[in-house]
Design a protein around this motif. Structure first.
Motif, mmCIF file in Angstrom:
data_model
loop_
_atom_site.group_PDB
_atom_site.id
_atom_site.type_symbol
_atom_site.label_atom_id
_atom_site.label_comp_id
_atom_site.label_asym_id
_atom_site.label_seq_id
_atom_site.Cartn_x
_atom_site.Cartn_y
_atom_site.Cartn_z
ATOM 1 N N ILE A 69 -72.228 127.949 91.166
ATOM 2 C CA ILE A 69 -71.402 126.786 91.465
ATOM 3 C C ILE A 69 -72.103 125.499 91.029
ATOM 4 N N TYR A 70 -71.314 124.597 90.481
ATOM 5 C CA TYR A 70 -71.815 123.267 90.140
ATOM 6 C C TYR A 70 -71.087 122.247 90.991
ATOM 7 N N MET A 71 -71.830 121.438 91.753
ATOM 8 C CA MET A 71 -71.236 120.381 92.573
ATOM 9 C C MET A 71 -71.018 119.153 91.695
ATOM 10 N N THR A 72 -69.747 118.756 91.544
ATOM 11 C CA THR A 72 -69.411 117.656 90.656
ATOM 12 C C THR A 72 -68.127 116.976 91.129
ATOM 13 N N PRO A 73 -68.017 115.649 90.990
ATOM 14 C CA PRO A 73 -66.810 114.951 91.471
ATOM 15 C C PRO A 73 -65.524 115.417 90.802
ATOM 16 N N ASP A 74 -65.614 115.954 89.582
ATOM 17 C CA ASP A 74 -64.392 116.372 88.881
ATOM 18 C C ASP A 74 -64.137 117.869 88.997
ATOM 19 N N GLY A 75 -64.765 118.518 89.993
ATOM 20 C CA GLY A 75 -64.529 119.930 90.223
ATOM 21 C C GLY A 75 -63.290 120.173 91.075
ATOM 22 N N GLU A 76 -63.019 121.435 91.353
ATOM 23 C CA GLU A 76 -61.899 121.800 92.216
ATOM 24 C C GLU A 76 -62.192 121.338 93.644
ATOM 25 N N THR A 77 -61.222 120.723 94.284
ATOM 26 C CA THR A 77 -61.439 120.188 95.625
ATOM 27 C C THR A 77 -61.684 121.303 96.633
ATOM 28 N N PHE A 78 -62.772 121.196 97.352
ATOM 29 C CA PHE A 78 -63.156 122.196 98.347
ATOM 30 C C PHE A 78 -62.209 122.145 99.539
ATOM 31 N N SER A 101 -71.508 127.359 79.685
ATOM 32 C CA SER A 101 -72.122 128.678 79.510
ATOM 33 C C SER A 101 -72.750 129.278 80.769
ATOM 34 N N LEU A 102 -73.065 128.466 81.783
ATOM 35 C CA LEU A 102 -73.794 128.984 82.934
ATOM 36 C C LEU A 102 -73.003 128.961 84.245
ATOM 37 N N ILE A 103 -72.054 128.071 84.352
ATOM 38 C CA ILE A 103 -71.354 127.843 85.618
ATOM 39 C C ILE A 103 -70.082 128.687 85.693
ATOM 40 N N THR A 104 -69.830 129.264 86.869
ATOM 41 C CA THR A 104 -68.600 130.042 87.064
ATOM 42 C C THR A 104 -67.572 129.309 87.924
ATOM 43 N N LYS A 105 -68.020 128.293 88.678
ATOM 44 C CA LYS A 105 -67.100 127.562 89.549
ATOM 45 C C LYS A 105 -67.615 126.144 89.752
ATOM 46 N N GLU A 106 -66.702 125.159 89.669
ATOM 47 C CA GLU A 106 -67.076 123.758 89.873
ATOM 48 C C GLU A 106 -66.353 123.236 91.104
ATOM 49 N N ILE A 107 -67.109 122.596 92.004
ATOM 50 C CA ILE A 107 -66.562 122.176 93.294
ATOM 51 C C ILE A 107 -66.811 120.697 93.540
ATOM 52 N N SER A 108 -65.791 120.034 94.077
ATOM 53 C CA SER A 108 -65.898 118.653 94.556
ATOM 54 C C SER A 108 -65.539 118.650 96.037
ATOM 55 N N ILE A 109 -66.202 117.791 96.825
ATOM 56 C CA ILE A 109 -65.828 117.684 98.236
ATOM 57 C C ILE A 109 -64.901 116.491 98.473
ATOM 58 N N GLY A 110 -64.469 115.822 97.403
ATOM 59 C CA GLY A 110 -63.535 114.717 97.576
ATOM 60 C C GLY A 110 -63.520 113.795 96.379
ATOM 61 N N ASP A 111 -62.544 112.919 96.352
ATOM 62 C CA ASP A 111 -62.378 112.005 95.222
ATOM 63 C C ASP A 111 -63.239 110.768 95.393
ATOM 64 N N PHE A 112 -64.537 110.979 95.360
ATOM 65 C CA PHE A 112 -65.514 109.895 95.426
ATOM 66 C C PHE A 112 -66.800 110.393 94.795
ATOM 67 N N VAL A 113 -67.724 109.483 94.525
ATOM 68 C CA VAL A 113 -68.962 109.851 93.844
ATOM 69 C C VAL A 113 -70.153 109.594 94.753
ATOM 70 N N LEU A 114 -71.014 110.595 94.903
ATOM 71 C CA LEU A 114 -72.261 110.470 95.647
ATOM 72 C C LEU A 114 -73.419 110.336 94.669
ATOM 73 N N SER A 115 -74.593 110.021 95.172
ATOM 74 C CA SER A 115 -75.771 109.895 94.309
ATOM 75 C C SER A 115 -76.171 111.223 93.694
ATOM 76 N N LEU A 170 -75.711 116.533 99.207
ATOM 77 C CA LEU A 170 -74.939 116.422 100.447
ATOM 78 C C LEU A 170 -73.663 117.264 100.369
ATOM 79 N N GLY A 171 -73.053 117.295 99.198
ATOM 80 C CA GLY A 171 -71.886 118.148 99.004
ATOM 81 C C GLY A 171 -72.241 119.612 99.160
ATOM 82 N N ALA A 172 -73.398 120.014 98.631
ATOM 83 C CA ALA A 172 -73.845 121.401 98.762
ATOM 84 C C ALA A 172 -74.063 121.765 100.227
ATOM 85 N N ALA A 173 -74.620 120.825 101.001
ATOM 86 C CA ALA A 173 -74.835 121.073 102.423
ATOM 87 C C ALA A 173 -73.506 121.253 103.150
#
Length: 225
Positions: free
Chosen positions: A84-93, A124-138, A142-145
């Protein structure tokens, strides 16, 4: 379940797993959580994990080499259900995703940082991209937690009452109904008399109705879904 978290700031991930339910789950052997410092896989003497982006522009980009090295080492030791890759443009958790991930055996969570990762990591490495909301963290720590907390509490044996998680908001597409505890009356505010009746079918029906009304009032979009 085993969760491996890859980060450039491992200090951010210490406290969430050293207290409360998450610590008890780890101590009881229900889940293993390992935090990996990406700088340990850097290829130069400066432990660099980022560089300027091609084509110009503001913001540094996480390098593919140390990420690939870390993920490859982990994959050489065991198989993973998701990377999983934590990113603001991922699928909303959401709760549905938490339920699904709680059934996995091993997962890797890569925490984004700076401007993000080299696109080739995502390709090539990531199977799932996740966002915890429509905002950007540093960074994605924190999203992973948040993701870890949501899925670990669903693992059988983690919560004292196995049915507790099943009555949480969103589990059945509705918000949870009102809940009450002692005292029965406080400053003129009373607990609904039905809850003392012992008529559990009626109490359950009341809870279902209240859950629906609360959802209709606060989150009507859930009813549309």
């Amino acid at each position: 379940m085993r969760i491996d978290i890859i980060t450039v700031v491992p200090e951010l991930l210490k406290s969430p797993f050293e207290a409360s339910i998450l610590k008890r789950a780890i101590d009881a052997g229900h889940v293993e959580v390992y935090v990996h410092n990406l700088r340990d896989y850097a290829t130069d003497n400066y432990k660099s994990v980022d560089d300027y982006q091609y084509g110009g522009g503001a913001g540094m980009v996480m390098l593919i080499e140390p990420i690939d090295a870390c993920i490859s080492k982990l994959k050489s030791e065991r198989s993973y259900s998701e990377i999983i890759y934590m990113t603001p443009d991922g699928e909303t958790f959401d709760q549905k995703m938490a339920n699904s991930l709680s059934l996995k055996e091993n997962i890797i969570i890569l925490c984004g940082h700076y401007k993000g990762v080299d696109q080739r990591v995502r390709d090539s490495l990531i199977t799932k991209e996740i966002s915890i909301g429509d905002f950007v963290l540093s960074g994605g720590e924190l999203g992973a937690a948040v993701v870890c907390d949501a899925i670990i509490r669903l693992i059988p044996g983690v919560l004292g009452n196995e049915t507790s998680a099943l009555t949480d908001s969103f589990q059945d597409g509705l918000l949870a109904p009102p809940i009450y505890t002692r005292p029965r009356e406080y400053k003129g505010m009373h607990v609904p008399e039905l809850l003392f009746s012992g008529n559990f079918p009626k109490i359950e029906k009341w809870r279902e109705d209240e859950a629906y009304k609360r959802t209709q009032r606060l989150r009507p979009d859930l009813l549309e879904e």
